[in-house]
Design an enzyme around this catalytic site. Structure first.
Site, PDB file in Angstrom:
ATOM      1  N   HIS A  98      -3.332  -4.910   0.306  1.00 14.61           N
ATOM      2  CA  HIS A  98      -2.928  -5.319   1.664  1.00 14.61           C
ATOM      3  C   HIS A  98      -2.903  -6.837   1.784  1.00 14.61           C
ATOM      4  O   HIS A  98      -3.821  -7.429   2.357  1.00 14.61           O
ATOM      5  CB  HIS A  98      -3.898  -4.731   2.698  1.00 14.61           C
ATOM      6  CG  HIS A  98      -3.718  -3.275   2.945  1.00 14.61           C
ATOM      7  ND1 HIS A  98      -2.795  -2.765   3.834  1.00 14.61           N
ATOM      8  CD2 HIS A  98      -4.350  -2.201   2.405  1.00 14.61           C
ATOM      9  CE1 HIS A  98      -2.864  -1.443   3.839  1.00 14.61           C
ATOM     10  NE2 HIS A  98      -3.796  -1.080   2.980  1.00 14.61           N
ATOM     11  N   GLU A 100      -1.338  -8.629   3.748  1.00 16.22           N
ATOM     12  CA  GLU A 100      -1.275  -9.085   5.150  1.00 16.22           C
ATOM     13  C   GLU A 100      -2.660  -9.462   5.670  1.00 16.22           C
ATOM     14  O   GLU A 100      -2.804 -10.401   6.450  1.00 16.22           O
ATOM     15  CB  GLU A 100      -0.601  -8.021   6.038  1.00 16.22           C
ATOM     16  CG  GLU A 100      -1.434  -6.794   6.401  1.00 16.22           C
ATOM     17  CD  GLU A 100      -1.441  -5.700   5.336  1.00 16.22           C
ATOM     18  OE1 GLU A 100      -1.050  -5.966   4.180  1.00 16.22           O
ATOM     19  OE2 GLU A 100      -1.861  -4.563   5.658  1.00 16.22           O
ATOM     20  N   CYS A 112       0.822  -1.213   0.000  1.00 17.06           N
ATOM     21  CA  CYS A 112       0.000   0.000   0.000  1.00 17.06           C
ATOM     22  C   CYS A 112       0.857   1.265   0.000  1.00 17.06           C
ATOM     23  O   CYS A 112       1.602   1.511  -0.940  1.00 17.06           O
ATOM     24  CB  CYS A 112      -1.008  -0.041   1.147  1.00 17.06           C
ATOM     25  SG  CYS A 112      -2.415   1.045   0.806  1.00 17.06           S
TER      26      CYS A 112
END
Ligand code: MN
Length: 241
Positions: free
Chosen positions: A211, A213, A107
């Site tokens: 993202h 994660e 990001c």
């Protein structure tokens, strides 16, 4: 052997606390890295010392980036910026690149990586691009994969996941604009927004506009493969030196 991965942290404009989403930490530990959260150092020698100790750098998401770094005045739609963070990350990125150490950026990280290496960006895609754009600020849970991206097959990203089309989550109103050597574009959304950039192949350098994660936290195997590729590159680089 567990490579030491420096993870960048966020801070509000009140400059009171450092914070980082645990999803970032878990994505690194799940793929075999030893994470440490990094504060904003301002002394060049300290940043340099830090770079020599780290085996890899993981740049997290967060607020906007001060446009002074790419020679622009602040756009009306520019969001919150923390100049101390921008400075620390840019100096650290440049040093890590000089040392040939692996970098994974997500990001905001994808943008600061590009800025640090001479590129520029849109401060606000919706007011600075004149054709119709899709929704990049999704109003769905963080792990929802809301839009598609198209991945260049001749790329590190393709090597890691083996797919030329992928659905990703999306929480950004900024994006990279000009991408210059040693970086190149390796994925775009259907509206042309740059969704991934990477290095020229010699070293692991990868920036993702989404993202991953949050997707690792939702057990997405493609996303975990991206982190594993990063950690493996850190291990390979460490054992070379
Ligand atoms: Mn997007």
């Amino acid at each position: 052997m567990q490579p030491i991965i420096g993870i960048t942290s966020s801070m509000g404009t009140d400059e009171k606390y450092y914070f980082v989403s645990p999803d970032n930490i878990q994505a690194i530990t799940k793929s075999g890295g030893l994470p440490i959260i990094l504060p904003y150092l301002s002394d060049y020698l300290q940043i340099n010392a830090l770079a020599t100790k780290l085996d890899g750098l993981y740049l997290t998401g967060g607020g906007d980036i001060d446009p002074i770094w790419f020679g622009e005045q602040p756009h009306r739609k520019l969001g919150e910026i923390v100049p101390a963070r921008d400075y620390f990350e840019i100096i650290l990125i440049r040093r890590m690149v000089e040392l040939g150490k692996p970098i994974l950026a997500v990001c905001r990280g994808c943008q600061i990586l590009n800025i640090a290496l001479g590129g520029d960006m849109y401060q606000d895609i919706y007011s600075q691009i004149d054709h119709e754009l899709i929704q990049h600020e999704q109003k769905a849970p963080q792990h929802h994969q809301s839009h598609h991206i198209k991945i260049t097959t001749d790329s590190l990203l393709y090597e890691l996941i083996g797919k030329s089309r992928l659905r990703v989550n999306s929480r950004h109103h900024q994006a990279n604009k000009k991408v210059v050597e040693p970086l190149r574009v390796s994925a775009q959304a259907e509206d042309g927004i740059i969704e991934a950039i990477e290095g020229n192949g010699e070293r692991f350098m990868l920036g993702l506009q989404w993202h991953p994660e949050n997707l690792v936290a939702a057990d997405d195997s493609d996303s975990l493969n991206i982190y594993k590729g990063f950690i493996n590159a850190c291990i390979a680089e460490k054992s070379e030196n």
